[in-house]
Design an enzyme around this catalytic site. Structure first.
Site, PDB file in Angstrom:
ATOM      1  N   GLU A  62      39.892 -49.995 -32.253  1.00  0.00           N
ATOM      2  CA  GLU A  62      40.436 -48.679 -32.600  1.00  0.00           C
ATOM      3  C   GLU A  62      40.308 -48.348 -34.088  1.00  0.00           C
ATOM      4  O   GLU A  62      41.225 -47.822 -34.711  1.00  0.00           O
ATOM      5  CB  GLU A  62      41.911 -48.585 -32.180  1.00  0.00           C
ATOM      6  CG  GLU A  62      42.171 -48.898 -30.728  1.00  0.00           C
ATOM      7  CD  GLU A  62      41.337 -48.050 -29.774  1.00  0.00           C
ATOM      8  OE1 GLU A  62      40.896 -46.958 -30.160  1.00  0.00           O
ATOM      9  OE2 GLU A  62      41.122 -48.493 -28.637  1.00  0.00           O
ATOM     10  N   GLY A  63      39.148 -48.633 -34.643  1.00  0.00           N
ATOM     11  CA  GLY A  63      38.935 -48.436 -36.073  1.00  0.00           C
ATOM     12  C   GLY A  63      39.242 -49.727 -36.800  1.00  0.00           C
ATOM     13  O   GLY A  63      40.376 -50.205 -36.786  1.00  0.00           O
TER      14      GLY A  63
END
Length: 561
Positions: free
Chosen positions: A429-430
């Site tokens: 997620e990043g």
């Protein structure tokens, strides 16, 4: 692998004194979250985590998920474990009652989410992404999409997957090539996605893929992306799964860890095109996707906490049993490592539940100004929760393996699985570098730059003189960063986040320590707070010089020289 025992007393202590669960339960619409209900939820979640999910963790690692005749087969016992989760109503814990949920606080969901992640992170990845999809549908879906799709996701009857990454487009989302074409009331999707967690499974009879794609007349970059609901099986007029959509799993990735979680390479539209339905507005897909991603980022931080607790319990049990002259728990270095793990986990738990309490305030508080302040606080905390907790999980899983000595390097003990499984969390997620850039860039400039100062003011007001000095160090670093150019900010981002996270952890631990005198569940907190300040906070504050050096820290060396 040792058994998992949910640390309910530790969770209760943080809920009461850090998250202030009584105040959360008093928010409008959360009246059902009485003390008795909270206690019942914790106890029932602990039973399922301890007795059903945790014993399958090693099974999932050994067996892994497999692709057979185009269908994913999950490890032995996973179907039944998911069924018990769904039938228990756990998927809908926080969602509105009108859609079949229970309408309970996110703070409570975070508390039980720690248990799911500690018991079996690979299994909980499926509900985690479904939860994020529910958020997207709640905020951006039509009434028809909510009645058809949302209700079934909340019940656990269906699951969802987030479909973003492509071979050439990871962080650079604007480079994705998946295409969408309008066809009446639907769209035809063509393209390929990689790294799709639970893109297929054998738990449910349908899976909704939320797919980012680009329309032919869309503007370039991220501004031209739209988000589509692409069901595995097309939905009939009665809401039931019908014929198979034009999508398939090409392969499952072979990974370092999380073997039970099927990471799929997905193909859409090899024939007539996969049928999809627009979620939100055309060319507004990133706004919808970030609703999912922000939810998932807090969830990934919680993964770091859960797997850290599991690794710690494994190391603690081994240290009691292993004798090298005397039980190794009596050896100074082993005691140091165990205390380090215990102190950091307490800070991680406090941070996750503190952030979640602000999520509830941002949604439920009756005063719009308070809601906005809480939402801003969540925005500031999200990259810290995600990055600081998952970086700490790497340290803790490694220390847990080290406590085992040579046996930790042997798979049969189970310590290596935690080490391998934890490694994905700083990437999900990043990456944590992206989280740090988000903190030092967008989050330090929102609301005229007030977000960090508002939090630092609050921390200073409740901290001891010693920790007030630590808060002042972060404030000085923030002042300097605001005058940096882009290159200096990029260089300072990671050490700044590390320092900010450590100071937050220290102040929250100290807050808990003050309550220990009248709550026996926190008996260890004064000692943990002191240990944290001496061994974790002190070196983190030393990063101040690294932060203010900016790009100068590289000198005449580095990959670009």
């Amino acid at each position: 692998m040792t058994a998992y025992e949910p640390p309910i007393d530790d969770i209760r202590f943080v809920l009461k004194h850090i998250a202030r669960m009584d105040d959360v339960a008093a928010l409008p619409g959360l009246e059902a979250a009485s003390e008795d209900v909270v206690e019942a939820v914790l106890e029932e979640a602990a039973k399922l985590a301890r007795n059903v999910w945790a014993p399958l963790n090693a099974v999932g690692d050994r067996q892994g998920s497999k692709l057979e005749n185009g269908r994913v087969r999950t490890p032995e016992g996973f179907i039944d474990a998911y069924r018990q989760f769904a039938e228990g109503g756990w998927m809908g814990l926080v969602f509105p009652e009108e859609h079949g949920g229970q309408g309970l606080p996110w703070t409570l969901s975070t508390a039980v989410g720690e248990m799911w992640n500690a018991a079996n992170m690979t299994l909980y990845l499926c509900p985690l992404l479904t939860q994020a999809a529910c958020e997207a549908l709640l905020h951006h879906g039509t009434d028809e999409q909510k009645s058809t799709c949302l209700d079934r996701l909340i019940s656990g009857e269906w699951t969802a997957a987030m479909c973003l990454t492509e071979p050439q487009a990871g962080t650079d989302v604007g480079a994705l090539r998946t295409r969408a074409e309008r066809h009446g009331d639907h769209y035809r999707i063509r393209g390929q996605k990689i790294f799709i967690t639970f893109g297929d499974q054998d738990f449910t009879d349908n899976i909704l893929h939320l797919v980012l794609a680009r329309l032919p007349d869309a503007p370039p970059g991220t501004k031209g992306l739209s988000l589509f609901i692409v069901p595995k099986f097309l939905i009939d007029s009665d809401g039931k799964p019908g014929r198979r959509n034009d999508m398939r799993v090409l392969k499952l990735e072979e990974k370092l860890g999380i073997h039970a979680s099927p990471t799929c390479v997905m193909s859409y539209g090899e024939d007539d095109g996969a049928i999809g339905y627009l979620l939100g507005e055309e060319n507004a897909g990133m706004r919808c996707m970030f609703t999912m991603m922000n939810n998932a980022r807090l969830g990934v931080g919680l993964e770091g906490l859960g797997i850290s607790e599991r690794a710690y319990q494994q190391a603690l049990a081994y240290a009691h049993d292993r004798v090298q002259g005397r039980p190794i728990i009596e050896h100074g270095d082993v005691r140091r490592m165990l205390t380090h793990m215990r102190a950091v986990i307490a800070a991680m738990r406090a941070l996750c539940l503190y952030a979640s309490s602000h999520v509830d305030r941002s949604i439920r508080h009756g005063d719009e100004a308070v809601r906005k302040h809480a939402a801003n606080r969540v925005a500031l905390l999200t990259p810290i929760v995600k990055a600081w907790c998952t970086d700490r999980a790497q340290e803790i899983a490694s220390m847990a393996l080290q406590v085992h000595g040579g046996m930790g390097f042997i798979e049969e003990t189970g310590a290596a699985q935690h080490y391998r499984d934890a490694r994905i969390t700083p990437i999900y997620e990043g990456t944590n570098g992206i989280q740090a850039m988000d903190l030092i860039g967008r989050k330090l400039t929102m609301e005229d730059g007030r977000l960090p100062y508002d939090l630092l003011d609050e921390l200073a007001s409740q901290a001891s003189e010693e920790l007030q000095a630590a808060v002042a160090t972060v404030r000085e670093a923030t002042d300097r960063i605001r005058r940096f150019d882009a290159a200096d900010r990029a260089a300072a981002a990671r050490p700044y986040l590390e320092m900010f996270g450590a100071v937050l952890g220290a102040v929250l631990l100290e807050e808990g320590a003050r309550h220990a005198a009248h709550d026996s569940r926190g008996a260890e907190w004064p000692g943990l707070s002191r240990f944290f300040n001496l061994t974790i906070l002190a070196p983190a504050l030393a990063l101040y010089d690294t932060v203010i050096a900016g790009a100068g820290v590289f000198g005449d060396v580095g990959p670009t020289t």
